[in-house]
Design a protein around this motif. Structure first.
Motif, PDB file in Angstrom:
ATOM      1  N   GLY A  59       0.982  -1.528  -0.229  1.00 23.14           N
ATOM      2  CA  GLY A  59      -0.199   0.351  -0.350  1.00 23.14           C
ATOM      3  C   GLY A  59       0.521   1.322  -0.160  1.00 23.14           C
ATOM      4  O   GLY A  59       0.313   2.638  -0.065  1.00 23.14           O
ATOM      5  N   SER A  60       2.160   0.633  -0.336  1.00 21.73           N
ATOM      6  CA  SER A  60       2.780   2.282   0.281  1.00 21.73           C
ATOM      7  C   SER A  60       2.499   3.030  -1.421  1.00 21.73           C
ATOM      8  O   SER A  60       2.746   2.389  -2.213  1.00 21.73           O
ATOM      9  N   THR A  61       3.111   4.331  -1.010  1.00 19.12           N
ATOM     10  CA  THR A  61       3.164   5.244  -2.433  1.00 19.12           C
ATOM     11  C   THR A  61       4.545   5.503  -4.111  1.00 19.12           C
ATOM     12  O   THR A  61       4.548   5.699  -4.327  1.00 19.12           O
ATOM     13  N   SER A  62       5.331   4.603  -2.813  1.00 20.25           N
ATOM     14  CA  SER A  62       6.575   4.888  -3.218  1.00 20.25           C
ATOM     15  C   SER A  62       7.236   3.499  -4.051  1.00 20.25           C
ATOM     16  O   SER A  62       6.644   2.251  -3.432  1.00 20.25           O
ATOM     17  N   ALA A  63       7.345   3.261  -5.078  1.00 19.26           N
ATOM     18  CA  ALA A  63       7.212   2.299  -6.257  1.00 19.26           C
ATOM     19  C   ALA A  63       8.179   1.099  -5.566  1.00 19.26           C
ATOM     20  O   ALA A  63       8.484  -0.031  -5.626  1.00 19.26           O
ATOM     21  N   ALA A  64       9.658   2.063  -5.361  1.00 22.32           N
ATOM     22  CA  ALA A  64      10.418   1.215  -4.683  1.00 22.32           C
ATOM     23  C   ALA A  64      10.260   0.537  -3.963  1.00 22.32           C
ATOM     24  O   ALA A  64      11.185  -1.194  -3.699  1.00 22.32           O
ATOM     25  N   ARG A  65       9.358   0.972  -2.593  1.00 29.18           N
ATOM     26  CA  ARG A  65       8.454   0.566  -1.362  1.00 29.18           C
ATOM     27  C   ARG A  65       8.157  -0.789  -2.034  1.00 29.18           C
ATOM     28  O   ARG A  65       8.371  -2.347  -1.579  1.00 29.18           O
ATOM     29  N   ARG A  66       6.993  -0.801  -2.695  1.00 29.63           N
ATOM     30  CA  ARG A  66       6.123  -2.232  -3.057  1.00 29.63           C
ATOM     31  C   ARG A  66       7.451  -3.162  -3.417  1.00 29.63           C
ATOM     32  O   ARG A  66       6.913  -4.040  -3.186  1.00 29.63           O
ATOM     33  N   GLN A  67       8.342  -2.345  -4.484  1.00 35.58           N
ATOM     34  CA  GLN A  67       9.366  -3.744  -5.039  1.00 35.58           C
ATOM     35  C   GLN A  67       9.716  -4.276  -4.519  1.00 35.58           C
ATOM     36  O   GLN A  67       9.906  -5.394  -4.032  1.00 35.58           O
ATOM     37  N   GLN A  68      10.762  -3.539  -3.392  1.00 38.98           N
ATOM     38  CA  GLN A  68      11.012  -4.138  -2.329  1.00 38.98           C
ATOM     39  C   GLN A  68      10.195  -5.020  -1.345  1.00 38.98           C
ATOM     40  O   GLN A  68      10.517  -5.961  -1.590  1.00 38.98           O
ATOM     41  N   THR A  69       8.960  -4.754  -1.159  1.00 35.77           N
ATOM     42  CA  THR A  69       7.843  -5.328  -0.163  1.00 35.77           C
ATOM     43  C   THR A  69       7.417  -6.641  -1.147  1.00 35.77           C
ATOM     44  O   THR A  69       8.226  -8.107   0.201  1.00 35.77           O
ATOM     45  N   VAL A  70       7.860  -6.658  -1.850  1.00 36.09           N
ATOM     46  CA  VAL A  70       7.661  -7.917  -2.488  1.00 36.09           C
ATOM     47  C   VAL A  70       8.536  -9.057  -2.990  1.00 36.09           C
ATOM     48  O   VAL A  70       9.013 -10.383  -2.271  1.00 36.09           O
ATOM     49  N   LEU A  71       9.828  -8.414  -3.574  1.00 29.79           N
ATOM     50  CA  LEU A  71      11.412  -8.987  -3.671  1.00 29.79           C
ATOM     51  C   LEU A  71      11.866 -10.006  -2.021  1.00 29.79           C
ATOM     52  O   LEU A  71      12.993 -10.688  -2.727  1.00 29.79           O
TER      53      LEU A  71
END
Length: 370
Positions: free
Chosen positions: A124-136
């Protein structure tokens, strides 16, 4: 009527009636000789009015104003109540989805629950980098609800994050197909465009193939193209018309040609593909660029049907198409086409063929026996 009796008839506790009295909201009109509250019929009606307004979500302060102010108009307050209720429902729906996601992960302890909550916060983060890091960066063995990943795929606009989500979804071992299938049927074309590649990346199964077949009939060319490529790679020959259409349109035409080549190795499929490509070559709307793409697709095909069409195409009236087709014939290891690469007219020499069209394939315009 004493307070106990009022409480029994109204369903409002004696404690709440005393609270209403203290706020000045419903004050009994009389007292007994012993000093007990005595409610009149009008007082009881006012109690029911208060309870009715409370059921709409009004605060006691708002209720007091509504009952005491003759100039009070309910329209503004009702509008505010609608907005507040919609916001509350949205938050409750979000909570429900979070609870369902946690339940789907089959947690064995509170640590697993916290891992899923952390995943939801990261997605749910507004940061794309944070969302990607969360997944990987998910630790091995931590619960990853496939449904949660599928829902995230359908709303993700960043290509890098979407790719990471599809990768995680394919590895999750869970079943996010239900959410993705709903995405395929969404009226939002962007959602459909995200859903189909995600389904294509899931393990091959009759259920996923069925949803991809549904997407093959989509009105959007991008959705249809994703489905055709995925189905073709699974050996589904029903994708052939859409794949040929992609070559004609120049939409992922290289990928489409490669998939057609793979399908041409299936029994009886090569002739069908050659015929479809030749029909497009003969179409009056096919310009040079389209016909060159079709020739490139013919090069990849299994069998001799594509080579026969290319040799005939090497004598095409369009000089550019003829040169490209002649070069392809050479690449395939066949004899050179005299005259074409040397700048002479194709009619100046023998082409090594009798010039007759393959009986199963329509002749492209400008070709055929003299």
């Amino acid at each position: 009527m004493l307070i106990g009796e009022v409480a029994r008839h109204s369903g409002v506790s004696a404690r709440m009636l005393r609270h209403y009295d203290a706020l000045g909201l419903v004050r009994p009109t009389g007292r007994t000789v012993g000093g007990y509250r005595a409610y009149s019929a009008e007082d009881v009606r006012r109690i029911f009015h208060v309870e009715s307004l409370r059921s709409l979500g009004l605060s006691l302060k708002q209720i007091g104003r509504a009952l005491e102010d003759p100039a009070f108009t309910p329209s503004t307050l009702v509008g505010d109540l609608i907005r507040w209720t919609e916001d509350r429902l949205r938050r409750e729906r979000e909570l429900l989805e979070r609870l369902r996601a946690i339940d789907a992960s089959a947690p064995t302890g509170w640590r697993d629950v916290l891992c899923v909550v952390d995943l939801m916060r990261g997605l749910g983060s507004t940061s794309a980098a944070r969302r990607q890091q969360t997944v990987l960066a998910r630790p091995d063995g931590s619960p990853v609800p496939a449904g949660l990943l599928a829902e995230a795929v359908l709303t993700e606009s960043d290509p890098a994050v979407a790719g990471a989500l599809r990768w995680a979804l394919a590895r999750s071992g869970g079943d996010g197909l239900a959410a993705l299938a709903a995405g395929v049927r969404s009226p939002d074309v962007d959602v459909r465009r995200r859903a189909v590649p995600a389904i294509a990346g899931m393990p091959e199964a009759p259920s996923t193939t069925a949803v991809l077949m549904e997407a093959l009939g989509d009105a959007d060319t991008t959705v249809r193209g994703h489905a055709a490529l995925a189905l073709g790679r699974r050996g589904v020959t029903a994708a052939v018309p859409a794949l040929v259409g992609m070559v004609v349109e120049g939409a992922n035409d290289v990928d489409a040609a490669e998939v057609l080549a793979t399908l041409s190795r299936l029994p009886g499929c090569a002739d069908r593909i050659v015929t479809a490509l030749a029909d497009e070559l003969a179409a009056p709307t096919a310009d040079s660029a389209v016909r060159i793409r079709l020739a490139q697709a013919l090069v990849e095909l299994s069998g001799t049907g594509g080579q026969r069409i290319l040799r005939r195409l090497a004598h095409d009236d369009d000089r550019t198409v003829a040169l490209v087709a002649s070069a392809f014939v050479g690449v395939l290891g066949g004899p050179g086409v005299p005259g074409v690469l040397e700048g002479r007219s194709p009619d100046d020499g023998d082409d090594g063929d009798d010039g007759s069209a393959d009986p199963a394939v329509p002749a492209p315009p400008g070709t055929g026996p003299p």
